[in-house]
Design a protein around this motif. Structure first.
Motif, short mmCIF file in Angstrom:
data_model
loop_
_atom_site.label_atom_id
_atom_site.label_comp_id
_atom_site.label_asym_id
_atom_site.label_seq_id
_atom_site.Cartn_x
_atom_site.Cartn_y
_atom_site.Cartn_z
N GLY A 278 0.94 -0.55 -0.17
CA GLY A 278 -0.19 0.08 -0.32
C GLY A 278 0.65 1.46 0.06
O GLY A 278 0.11 2.50 0.00
N GLU B 243 -2.21 3.77 1.67
CA GLU B 243 -2.79 4.13 0.68
C GLU B 243 -3.31 3.16 0.16
O GLU B 243 -2.76 2.66 -1.20
CB GLU B 243 -1.93 4.94 -0.15
CG GLU B 243 -1.35 6.52 0.55
CD GLU B 243 -1.10 7.90 -0.05
OE1 GLU B 243 -1.86 8.53 -0.40
OE2 GLU B 243 -0.07 7.84 -0.94
N GLY C 252 -5.77 2.25 -1.40
CA GLY C 252 -6.78 2.65 -2.75
C GLY C 252 -6.10 3.08 -3.54
O GLY C 252 -5.96 2.40 -5.06
N ARG C 253 -4.84 3.59 -3.25
CA ARG C 253 -4.40 4.23 -4.56
C ARG C 253 -3.43 3.88 -4.91
O ARG C 253 -3.11 3.54 -6.51
CB ARG C 253 -3.76 5.74 -3.97
CG ARG C 253 -2.85 6.61 -4.94
CD ARG C 253 -2.58 8.34 -4.81
NE ARG C 253 -1.52 7.86 -3.81
CZ ARG C 253 -0.17 8.72 -4.00
NH1 ARG C 253 -0.29 9.00 -5.56
NH2 ARG C 253 0.84 8.77 -3.34
N ASP D 78 -6.80 -1.81 7.85
CA ASP D 78 -6.83 -0.51 7.56
C ASP D 78 -6.56 -0.84 5.84
O ASP D 78 -6.79 0.78 5.59
CB ASP D 78 -4.82 -0.45 8.21
CG ASP D 78 -4.42 -0.45 9.16
OD1 ASP D 78 -5.88 0.05 10.35
OD2 ASP D 78 -3.99 0.19 9.89
N ALA D 79 -6.15 -1.35 5.37
CA ALA D 79 -6.33 -1.58 3.59
C ALA D 79 -7.37 -1.89 3.51
O ALA D 79 -8.02 -1.01 2.81
CB ALA D 79 -5.42 -2.54 2.95
N GLU E 199 -9.96 1.38 2.45
CA GLU E 199 -10.08 1.23 1.41
C GLU E 199 -10.15 1.08 -0.47
O GLU E 199 -9.99 1.82 -1.12
CB GLU E 199 -8.52 2.27 1.21
CG GLU E 199 -7.90 3.52 2.49
CD GLU E 199 -6.26 4.17 2.26
OE1 GLU E 199 -6.10 3.19 0.75
OE2 GLU E 199 -6.32 4.69 3.33
N SER F 102 -12.43 -0.48 -3.01
CA SER F 102 -13.18 -0.99 -3.99
C SER F 102 -13.75 -2.48 -4.47
O SER F 102 -12.85 -3.28 -4.35
CB SER F 102 -13.22 -0.21 -5.33
OG SER F 102 -12.12 -0.80 -6.17
N ARG G 78 -2.00 7.33 11.83
CA ARG G 78 -3.05 5.89 11.92
C ARG G 78 -2.39 5.29 12.80
O ARG G 78 -3.39 4.13 13.10
CB ARG G 78 -2.61 5.56 10.45
CG ARG G 78 -4.00 6.45 9.66
CD ARG G 78 -3.99 5.21 8.16
NE ARG G 78 -4.45 6.86 6.93
CZ ARG G 78 -4.93 6.07 5.33
NH1 ARG G 78 -4.19 4.98 4.94
NH2 ARG G 78 -5.37 7.27 5.50
#
Length: 249
Positions: A11, A45, A47-48, A83-84, A87, A89, A233
């Motif tokens: 991530g 991050e 999702g990114r 955590d991941a 984020e 989809s 976080r």
């Protein structure tokens, strides 16, 4: 043939972007990159990172943490996955579900995340009962490579850049971690894995001479931005590793 191997992004989108840019600067095309898994789990991050990775259509194998994201119920996830997961989809999760356990790249390289038989066991390293991480005994390393016909074997999982040559000349390579330079684990004994610096790591494999050569690339990036995000976080071990390459405290 010349190609790049990445692994254990976890991530860290900034580290991934830096590594992809460095790979391009070495004249290696996106189609010539393989990914050894553990792509998204962690407090950074996810999702990114998925938005960057999925469209690249890299040859990618499933890591243990990729598997946890799609096998474990949301309420039963380890903090790395929890955590991941928030984020990601449905399309990101579908991509993870599509990843194979192992693969062969262009008939020359066998790819797996950890070992050919288990995605959660160190192949090139072992952990003593005192928590020391050291090279695995050669006989076991050799035995686990039985039946693999490719001259090059690439794995990830331990986040440690390393190459080991087998007695028959085959080479096992771990490119190190793009996004996680240190962590703690409880199995098989409590231990730390520490890269000793915060750079993003990957490997270039080249057989232009008729034998595989390996170049480990350690790429600087804005690691403190990721360390600050981990602090925000409430993930202090991540924050320490991302800042220094060591897990402190």
């Amino acid at each position: 043939m010349r190609f790049a191997a990445i692994a254990d992004i976890h991530g860290n989108a900034l580290a991934l972007e830096a590594v992809l840019a460095d790979i391009a600067e070495q004249g290696i095309a996106t189609a010539d990159i393989v990914n050894l898994g553990d792509c998204l789990s962690g407090p950074l991050e996810a999702g990114r990172t998925a938005d960057i990775l999925v469209p690249l259509q890299l040859v990618t194998v499933c890591g243990n943490h990729d598997r946890y994201l799609v096998e474990h119920a949301a309420g039963d996830m380890h903090e790395w996955e929890a955590d991941a997961y928030a984020e990601l989809s449905p399309a990101h999760l579908d991509w993870l579900k599509s990843l194979p356990f192992d693969a062969v790249f262009r008939d020359v390289a066998y790819l797996c995340h950890a070992t050919p038989h288990d995605d959660n066991t160190y192949w090139l390293e072992q952990v003593s009962s005192q928590g020391h991480v050291h090279l695995r005994d050669p006989a076991t390393t050799e035995a686990w490579a039985a039946g693999i016909t490719q001259s090059l074997i690439i794995c990830g999982h331990t986040h440690i850049p390393r190459a080991v040559q087998l007695s028959d000349g085959r080479l096992i390579v771990n490119p190190g971690s793009v996004g996680g330079p240190g962590y703690t684990d409880d199995a098989p004994h409590p231990h730390k894995v520490e890269a000793g610096l915060p750079h993003a790591s990957y490997a270039i494999l080249d057989d232009a001479s008729g034998r595989w050569s390996v170049t480990f690339r350690l790429v600087p990036y804005d690691h403190m931005a990721m360390s600050r995000l981990a602090t925000e976080r409430n993930r202090p071990a991540w924050a320490s590793a991302l800042a220094t390459g060591f897990v402190r405290g």
